[in-house]
Design a protein around this motif. Structure first.
Motif, mmCIF file in Angstrom:
data_model
loop_
_atom_site.group_PDB
_atom_site.id
_atom_site.type_symbol
_atom_site.label_atom_id
_atom_site.label_comp_id
_atom_site.label_asym_id
_atom_site.label_seq_id
_atom_site.Cartn_x
_atom_site.Cartn_y
_atom_site.Cartn_z
ATOM 1 N N THR A 1 0.849 -1.183 0.000
ATOM 2 C CA THR A 1 0.000 0.000 0.000
ATOM 3 C C THR A 1 0.896 1.248 0.000
ATOM 4 O OG1 THR A 1 -0.133 -0.157 2.413
ATOM 5 C CG2 THR A 1 -1.964 -1.098 1.141
ATOM 6 N N GLN A 2 0.288 2.418 -0.004
ATOM 7 C CA GLN A 2 1.042 3.663 -0.046
ATOM 8 C C GLN A 2 1.886 3.821 1.221
ATOM 9 O OE1 GLN A 2 -2.307 3.484 -0.755
ATOM 10 N NE2 GLN A 2 -1.930 3.530 -2.958
ATOM 11 N N PHE A 3 3.080 4.360 1.062
ATOM 12 C CA PHE A 3 3.946 4.601 2.210
ATOM 13 C C PHE A 3 3.369 5.725 3.077
ATOM 14 C CE2 PHE A 3 7.539 3.114 -0.746
ATOM 15 C CZ PHE A 3 7.417 1.809 -0.303
ATOM 16 N N HIS A 4 3.785 5.759 4.333
ATOM 17 C CA HIS A 4 3.314 6.804 5.248
ATOM 18 C C HIS A 4 3.536 8.203 4.661
ATOM 19 C CE1 HIS A 4 2.392 3.938 8.272
ATOM 20 N NE2 HIS A 4 3.602 3.763 8.750
ATOM 21 N N SER A 5 4.700 8.411 4.061
ATOM 22 C CA SER A 5 5.029 9.743 3.536
ATOM 23 C C SER A 5 4.076 10.160 2.423
ATOM 24 C CB SER A 5 6.474 9.754 3.026
ATOM 25 O OG SER A 5 6.672 8.742 2.053
ATOM 26 N N LEU A 6 3.624 9.210 1.607
ATOM 27 C CA LEU A 6 2.703 9.549 0.525
ATOM 28 C C LEU A 6 1.315 9.852 1.073
ATOM 29 C CD1 LEU A 6 2.327 9.935 -2.479
ATOM 30 C CD2 LEU A 6 1.808 7.498 -2.689
ATOM 31 N N ALA A 7 0.875 9.099 2.060
ATOM 32 C CA ALA A 7 -0.417 9.375 2.682
ATOM 33 C C ALA A 7 -0.414 10.771 3.300
ATOM 34 C CB ALA A 7 -0.730 8.320 3.742
ATOM 35 N N ALA A 8 0.691 11.133 3.950
ATOM 36 C CA ALA A 8 0.811 12.468 4.536
ATOM 37 C C ALA A 8 0.785 13.536 3.447
ATOM 38 C CB ALA A 8 2.098 12.566 5.346
ATOM 39 N N PHE A 9 1.445 13.263 2.337
ATOM 40 C CA PHE A 9 1.471 14.212 1.215
ATOM 41 C C PHE A 9 0.060 14.474 0.692
ATOM 42 C CE2 PHE A 9 1.499 14.767 -3.424
ATOM 43 C CZ PHE A 9 2.260 15.917 -3.544
ATOM 44 N N PHE A 10 -0.715 13.399 0.496
ATOM 45 C CA PHE A 10 -2.092 13.547 0.012
ATOM 46 C C PHE A 10 -2.915 14.392 0.981
ATOM 47 C CE2 PHE A 10 -1.523 9.941 -2.957
ATOM 48 C CZ PHE A 10 -2.202 10.442 -4.048
ATOM 49 N N MET B 1 -12.764 8.157 0.627
ATOM 50 C CA MET B 1 -11.330 7.990 0.417
ATOM 51 C C MET B 1 -10.595 7.656 1.719
ATOM 52 S SD MET B 1 -8.642 10.855 -0.983
ATOM 53 C CE MET B 1 -8.058 10.439 -2.605
ATOM 54 N N ALA B 2 -9.692 6.682 1.627
ATOM 55 C CA ALA B 2 -8.898 6.279 2.791
ATOM 56 C C ALA B 2 -7.616 5.620 2.309
ATOM 57 C CB ALA B 2 -9.683 5.321 3.678
ATOM 58 N N PHE B 3 -6.680 5.489 3.218
ATOM 59 C CA PHE B 3 -5.419 4.801 2.949
ATOM 60 C C PHE B 3 -5.143 3.806 4.071
ATOM 61 C CE2 PHE B 3 -5.080 8.833 0.728
ATOM 62 C CZ PHE B 3 -4.519 8.476 -0.485
ATOM 63 N N GLN B 4 -4.335 2.802 3.754
ATOM 64 C CA GLN B 4 -3.829 1.892 4.779
ATOM 65 C C GLN B 4 -2.311 1.965 4.712
ATOM 66 O OE1 GLN B 4 -5.737 -1.938 4.837
ATOM 67 N NE2 GLN B 4 -4.447 -2.744 6.480
ATOM 68 N N PRO B 5 -1.771 3.139 5.101
ATOM 69 C CA PRO B 5 -0.354 3.420 4.852
ATOM 70 C C PRO B 5 0.579 2.464 5.573
ATOM 71 C CG PRO B 5 -1.279 5.032 6.373
ATOM 72 C CD PRO B 5 -2.426 4.213 5.858
ATOM 73 N N VAL B 6 1.712 2.219 4.907
ATOM 74 C CA VAL B 6 2.656 1.219 5.407
ATOM 75 C C VAL B 6 4.033 1.844 5.613
ATOM 76 C CG1 VAL B 6 3.352 0.406 3.095
ATOM 77 C CG2 VAL B 6 3.478 -1.149 5.047
ATOM 78 N N ASP B 7 4.754 1.331 6.575
ATOM 79 C CA ASP B 7 6.083 1.821 6.916
ATOM 80 C C ASP B 7 7.107 1.370 5.870
ATOM 81 O OD1 ASP B 7 8.041 3.026 8.592
ATOM 82 O OD2 ASP B 7 8.520 1.074 9.462
ATOM 83 N N THR B 8 7.859 2.321 5.332
ATOM 84 C CA THR B 8 8.831 2.018 4.280
ATOM 85 C C THR B 8 9.876 1.008 4.757
ATOM 86 O OG1 THR B 8 8.539 4.296 3.496
ATOM 87 C CG2 THR B 8 10.348 3.041 2.551
ATOM 88 N N ASP B 9 10.335 1.151 6.004
ATOM 89 C CA ASP B 9 11.356 0.228 6.513
ATOM 90 C C ASP B 9 10.840 -1.211 6.545
ATOM 91 O OD1 ASP B 9 13.618 1.841 6.981
ATOM 92 O OD2 ASP B 9 12.744 2.631 8.814
ATOM 93 N N GLU C 1 2.626 6.214 14.909
ATOM 94 C CA GLU C 1 3.986 6.020 15.413
ATOM 95 C C GLU C 1 4.999 6.722 14.516
ATOM 96 O OE1 GLU C 1 3.516 1.680 17.622
ATOM 97 O OE2 GLU C 1 3.836 1.773 15.462
ATOM 98 N N TRP C 2 4.749 6.640 13.215
ATOM 99 C CA TRP C 2 5.652 7.305 12.244
ATOM 100 C C TRP C 2 5.607 8.820 12.441
ATOM 101 C CZ3 TRP C 2 4.309 10.459 7.944
ATOM 102 C CH2 TRP C 2 5.342 10.724 7.052
ATOM 103 N N VAL C 3 4.421 9.374 12.617
ATOM 104 C CA VAL C 3 4.288 10.810 12.846
ATOM 105 C C VAL C 3 4.991 11.200 14.137
ATOM 106 C CG1 VAL C 3 2.662 12.682 13.345
ATOM 107 C CG2 VAL C 3 2.151 11.054 11.518
ATOM 108 N N ALA C 4 4.776 10.416 15.193
ATOM 109 C CA ALA C 4 5.388 10.715 16.491
ATOM 110 C C ALA C 4 6.908 10.717 16.415
ATOM 111 C CB ALA C 4 4.914 9.707 17.533
ATOM 112 N N ALA C 5 7.461 9.914 15.507
ATOM 113 C CA ALA C 5 8.919 9.854 15.336
ATOM 114 C C ALA C 5 9.452 11.070 14.602
ATOM 115 C CB ALA C 5 9.314 8.573 14.603
ATOM 116 N N GLY C 6 8.555 11.911 14.066
ATOM 117 C CA GLY C 6 8.958 13.147 13.405
ATOM 118 C C GLY C 6 9.584 12.965 12.052
ATOM 119 N N GLU C 7 9.214 11.912 11.322
ATOM 120 C CA GLU C 7 9.834 11.630 10.032
ATOM 121 C C GLU C 7 9.067 12.239 8.860
ATOM 122 O OE1 GLU C 7 10.963 7.560 9.456
ATOM 123 O OE2 GLU C 7 11.395 7.270 11.580
ATOM 124 N N HIS C 8 7.957 12.897 9.126
ATOM 125 C CA HIS C 8 7.161 13.464 8.033
ATOM 126 C C HIS C 8 7.657 14.858 7.654
ATOM 127 C CE1 HIS C 8 5.402 14.746 11.821
ATOM 128 N NE2 HIS C 8 4.843 15.767 11.201
#
Length: 249
Positions: free
Chosen positions: A125-134, A150-158, A242-249
């Motif tokens: 599915t779409q990576f977290h960063s792409l879901a945030a971009f949308f 519309m919805a996403f099931q975003p996935v962690d790139t790592d 968790e990805w957002v909390a890590a500040g990676e966006h």
């Protein structure tokens, strides 16, 4: 094992390369920076010599079909000719989605299958960063627009990189194979994604405005064709929160 990573200078490819190296295997980065061009084929045969597997993370949507479709097929043909296991990253839900890029990804899969060599395709599915971009593109001030359901099931790139490394270092298929799709743990609406992003900045939740889906592409997203049917995908990795909390966006 000796694993070639096509697109190793990119975000996903660099993570796959680290995964393979961290497990004690030899990594051969393959990109235009290292003299390998999937479009022209330059350097491809030499790079694949002696390889056990090649992971294809190379892509360039700005060049239309050239890398996404033709480059993938050229790599598949070269890998098949040398008996190298090809592992290819693709996208969940592209079978019946009119978005041009998704149609290209489907044609790439078809080209890999037609090459006839040992190959494994992993759809994510779409990576977290792409879901945030949308979500950010659909937000103006305190307002966030959503298209239908519309919805996403975003996935962690790592985590996707881990799965690609697992496949490259694991059992070799005898022919073309579709691995189990992968997705993140949560299905989130655009409003929920933007709420998490704004909360991290200390802002209040947005006011969500629902818009009708106009055209085939927006209707496909409104119908959540990009989200796997429950139970059909393997879920894992960090959640979007968790990805957002890590500040990676």
């Amino acid at each position: 094992m000796r694993v070639v990573v096509a697109g190793a200078s990119g975000d996903l490819g660099s993570r796959v390369a680290r995964q393979v190296a961290d497990r004690g295997h030899e990594v051969v980065p393959a990109s235009r920076r290292t003299g390998v061009d999937l479009v022209s084929g330059d350097g491809l045969r030499e790079t694949l010599e002696g390889a056990d597997a090649v992971v294809n993370c190379a892509d360039d949507p700005s060049r239309g079909d050239w890398v996404t479709v033709y480059g993938a097929r050229r790599l598949a043909d070269a890998a098949a000719a040398q008996g190298v296991h090809l592992v290819h990253i693709s996208i969940v839900g592209i079978d019946d989605h009119p978005l041009t890029y998704y149609r290209r990804k489907l044609r790439a899969e078809q080209g890999i299958a037609a090459a006839g060599g040992p190959a494994t395709v992993l759809r994510a599915t779409q990576f977290h960063s792409l879901a945030a971009f949308f979500a950010q593109k659909l937000s103006v001030g305190p307002l966030t627009a959503t298209i239908g359901e519309m919805a996403f099931q975003p996935v962690d790139t790592d985590w996707v990189a881990e799965r690609l490394a697992d496949l490259a270092l694991g059992p070799r298929p005898t022919a073309y194979l579709r691995a189990t799709d992968v997705a993140g743990p949560d299905v989130l609406t655009i409003g929920e994604i933007e709420t998490l992003l704004r909360a991290h900045r200390g802002a209040s939740a947005p006011h969500v405005v629902r818009l009708p889906p106009l055209g085939r592409t927006l209707r496909a997203f409104a119908e959540r064709r990009n989200v796997p049917t429950p139970g059909e995908a393997q879920t894992g990795g960090r959640s979007f929160a968790e990805w957002v909390a890590a500040g990676e966006h």
